[in-house]
Write an enzyme that holds these catalytic residues in place. Structure first.
Site, PDB file in Angstrom:
ATOM      1  N   HIS A 190       0.817  -1.083  -0.066  1.00 22.88           N
ATOM      2  CA  HIS A 190      -0.028  -0.069   0.027  1.00 22.88           C
ATOM      3  C   HIS A 190       0.833   1.180  -0.029  1.00 22.88           C
ATOM      4  CE1 HIS A 190      -3.390  -2.788   1.087  1.00 22.88           C
ATOM      5  NE2 HIS A 190      -4.005  -2.117   0.156  1.00 22.88           N
ATOM      6  N   GLU A 432     -11.499  -9.812  -5.612  1.00 18.97           N
ATOM      7  CA  GLU A 432     -10.187  -9.687  -5.172  1.00 18.97           C
ATOM      8  C   GLU A 432      -9.639 -10.997  -4.487  1.00 18.97           C
ATOM      9  OE1 GLU A 432      -9.024  -6.088  -2.987  1.00 18.97           O
ATOM     10  OE2 GLU A 432     -10.857  -6.093  -1.828  1.00 18.97           O
ATOM     11  N   ASP A 456      -4.649  -7.875  -4.858  1.00 19.71           N
ATOM     12  CA  ASP A 456      -5.307  -8.901  -3.642  1.00 19.71           C
ATOM     13  C   ASP A 456      -5.504 -10.233  -4.519  1.00 19.71           C
ATOM     14  OD1 ASP A 456      -4.889  -7.782  -1.078  1.00 19.71           O
ATOM     15  OD2 ASP A 456      -6.554  -6.392  -1.516  1.00 19.71           O
ATOM     16  N   CYS A 503      -9.240  -2.507 -11.019  1.00 17.80           N
ATOM     17  CA  CYS A 503      -8.728  -1.088 -10.492  1.00 17.80           C
ATOM     18  C   CYS A 503      -7.402  -1.535  -9.674  1.00 17.80           C
ATOM     19  CB  CYS A 503      -9.784  -0.537  -9.323  1.00 17.80           C
ATOM     20  SG  CYS A 503     -10.168  -1.545  -8.167  1.00 17.80           S
TER      21      CYS A 503
HETATM   22  C1  PEP Z   1      -6.657  -4.537  -5.204  1.00 17.28           C
HETATM   23  O1  PEP Z   1      -6.477  -5.255  -4.456  1.00 17.28           O
HETATM   24  O2  PEP Z   1      -6.004  -4.745  -6.381  1.00 17.28           O
HETATM   25  C2  PEP Z   1      -7.111  -3.353  -4.846  1.00 17.28           C
HETATM   26  C3  PEP Z   1      -7.230  -2.483  -5.843  1.00 17.28           C
HETATM   27  O3  PEP Z   1      -7.296  -2.961  -3.560  1.00 17.28           O
HETATM   28  P1  PEP Z   1      -6.198  -2.483  -2.648  1.00 17.28           P
HETATM   29  O4  PEP Z   1      -4.801  -2.251  -3.547  1.00 17.28           O
HETATM   30  O5  PEP Z   1      -6.584  -1.249  -1.996  1.00 17.28           O
HETATM   31  O6  PEP Z   1      -5.944  -3.569  -1.687  1.00 17.28           O
HETATM   32 MG    MG Z   2      -7.741  -5.119  -2.359  1.00 19.47          MG
END
Ligand code: PEP
Ligand code: MG
Length: 580
Positions: A190, A432, A456, A503
């Site tokens: 993150h 995810e 994820d 995303c």
């Molecule tokens: C993902 O897991 O691809 C996602 C977009 O969510 P995050 O990166 O915030 O876990």
């Molecule tokens: Mg995610």
């Protein structure tokens, strides 16, 4: 000059003096400061001792009144240590004569002191624990001071840290951060995502860059090539300054695409949205030519400060995004919070496997008041534009149904209270987890849209911690299993007329654009900085070519074949987007 290689996770080149953030959970390396800074280090230590003494005294009072004076007496030893003139003289000598940091002086002097107790009779040997306790307390205070400094930088700095939590990154003074270099982490950790959204050059997975660095030394952070140079010579600085200029010129060359549609050469329209963590990034997405917000990671409202945001705080943040988007789509994801995003010490309960723990929708469903507060703010703000709500990390239909029922409850409450809101807000889920991907046909019947969280999805399918630098080479979206799951999810969306977007970071990586188009994806949501390049690529390909690429990829058996094929095909279309 020392050159370190890691994983480039946010493009651009940052050059500037280092700010090395120590980490209380790891050994403090021997770090020196220029002699003229030693008095300032000594002042930091004295301040840390003052705070520690105050803390010990209040702990002693509290223990005396709760448990009794006898137990509270153990703190006499702690208080005594903090006032021990011999120890303070040793700290001072280390700082003023050996010119080490206050952190190293504390760790070194107290560890040696602790050793003196080992081998003594048992009642004295137990004192070792007390010495370590004081060491931790002082280090925590010193590192706390550093974190405060990180929040209020007065000049440009390259931040070097063993690890940075998303909340530390979010709290850093962004105007002065030239780059991030981190020992830990992987491409989709993150902190890496946040750096990308904020447009800060970043390299992670460096293993030991902090051990070799000292605050104040010049550092180059090259987020494109994944390289960090400590104490570079003049020739190297000049070389990286020229990379920096080329990068800026390339970014400017993409500005002309801003108002052009993301349409393929053979006329297929694609929707290109941006991911944000903070409301003010909405303007950046729009300035880069994004058509709305495909993922608003609302947990950063919590991570950016120590105060729990109220319904009004959240309402204002969501309304800002919706108003800025002026009726363009905005996907507000409910809190994806858990021990994975906080330091273990700030997590409500430290967890052994935070990524498999009380994270995301699971946390929201266990804390209904918190969940309802957020949903009230979302439903109220949604009258200002085209909002939808999305639930993260859903693994079962029951979770989805429970979350939807709470949305209905909240809408009823708002109705009764006569507060304007949108009761029929579109509801989506992130796909995810392998569980959701394999059951996507059932999910499709109960939601308005899907958004694929490839970060994820890869983490849980491949069983690779997305933030662990030691397994970073195993983390890839090009794995045949991931591609099969993507195909299945996109197909289910087509079959049940459910809009599918992606995303995860994959959406912003040019090497995957043709594959995703060929698999049928028509909505991409990526970091704002990646939008122009992905748009350029989409405008340079034909859907016929993309279809052919996807068909071919599905015949390969290994990720290495897939990735080299995808890079070669992308290079044919737009060579400049694939670096060597
Ligand atoms: C993902 O897991 O691809 C996602 C977009 O969510 P995050 O990166 O915030 O876990
Ligand atoms: Mg995610």
């Amino acid at each position: 000059m020392i050159v370190k290689k890691g994983i480039g996770v946010s493009p651009g080149v940052g050059i500037g003096p280092a700010f090395v953030l120590e980490n209380e959970e790891f050994d403090v390396p021997e770090r020196h400061v220029p002699p003229e800074r030693s008095p300032a280090e000594l002042a930091r230590l004295k301040q840390a001792i003052v705070v520690a003494k105050k803390d010990v005294r209040s702990l002693q009072h509290e223990t005396a009144s709760r448990i009794g004076k006898e137990t509270a007496a153990i703190f006499d030893f702690h208080a005594g240590l903090l006032s021990d003139t011999a120890l303070i003289a040793k700290f001072t000598e280390q700082i003023m004569k050996a010119h080490v940091t206050a952190e190293f002086a504390v760790a070194d002097v107290l560890r040696n002191y602790a050793r003196e107790f080992l081998g003594m009779p048992e009642y004295l040997a137990d004192r070792v624990k007390d010495v370590y306790d004081i060491e931790k307390r002082l280090l925590r205070n010193l590192i706390g001071q550093q974190q405060q400094t990180l929040h209020h930088l007065t000049s440009d700095r390259c931040i070097l840290a063993h690890d940075l939590t998303p909340s530390q990154t979010a709290g850093a003074d962004r105007t002065h951060v030239r780059g991030l270099a981190i020992d830990a982490g992987g491409r989709t950790s993150h902190t890496a995502i946040l750096a990308r959204t904020l447009g800060i050059p970043a390299v992670v997975g460096l293993n030991d860059v902090t051990a070799a660095a000292q605050s104040g030394m010049t550092v180059i952070i090259d987020g494109n090539r994944g390289v960090v140079v400590l104490d570079p010579d003049a020739k190297t600085i000049a070389q990286y300054q020229s990379y920096q200029q080329r990068q800026v010129a390339y970014i400017h060359s993409l500005d002309e695409l801003k108002d052009l549609p993301a349409t393929t050469r053979d006329g297929h329209d694609v929707v290109l949205l941006g991911n944000i963590e903070f409301p003010e990034e909405t303007e950046v997405v729009l300035a880069k030519g994004g058509q709305g917000i495909g993922l608003y990671r609302t947990e950063f409202l919590y991570l950016g400060s120590n105060i729990v945001p109220s319904e009004e705080d959240q309402y204002r943040a969501y309304r800002h995004v919706l108003e800025s988007c002026a009726n363009r789509p905005v996907v507000i994801r409910t809190l994806d919070l858990g021990a994975d995003k906080l330091t273990q010490s700030r997590a409500r309960v430290p967890e052994r496997n935070p990524f498999l723990g009380l994270r995301s929708i699971r946390l929201s469903l266990q804390d209904i008041p918190m969940f309802k507060t957020q949903l009230r703010a979302i439903l109220r703000a949604s009258v200002e534009g085209q909002a939808s709500v999305m639930f993260p990390l859903v693994t079962s239909l029951l979770e989805l149904r429970q979350a939807k029922a709470i949305v209905r409850d909240v809408a009823e409450d708002l109705e009764e209270e006569g507060l304007p809101h949108k009761a029929d807000i579109p509801i989506g889920v992130m796909i995810e987890t392998p569980a959701a991907a394999l059951q996507c046909q059932q999910f499709a019947k109960e939601v308005d849209f899907f958004s694929i969280g490839s970060n994820d999805l890869a983490q849980y399918t491949l069983a690779v911690d997305r933030g662990n630098e030691r397994v970073a080479s195993l983390f890839t979206m090009a794995h045949p299993s991931i591609i099969r799951l993507l195909k299945q999810i996109i197909r289910a969306g087509q079959r049940y007329d459910v809009r599918v977007s992606l995303c995860g970071e994959m959406a912003g990586e040019p090497q995957y654009t043709m594959l995703l188009l060929g698999l049928g994806l028509r909505v991409f949501s990526c970091a704002p900085g990646a939008i122009p390049e992905i748009k350029k690529l989409i405008r340079s390909v034909t859907m016929a070519h993309a279809d052919q690429v996807a068909r071919r990829v599905l015949t390969f058996e290994s990720e290495t074949e897939i990735i080299s094929y995808l890079r070669a095909e992308t290079r044919k279309v737009l060579p400049e987007v694939i670096s060597d």
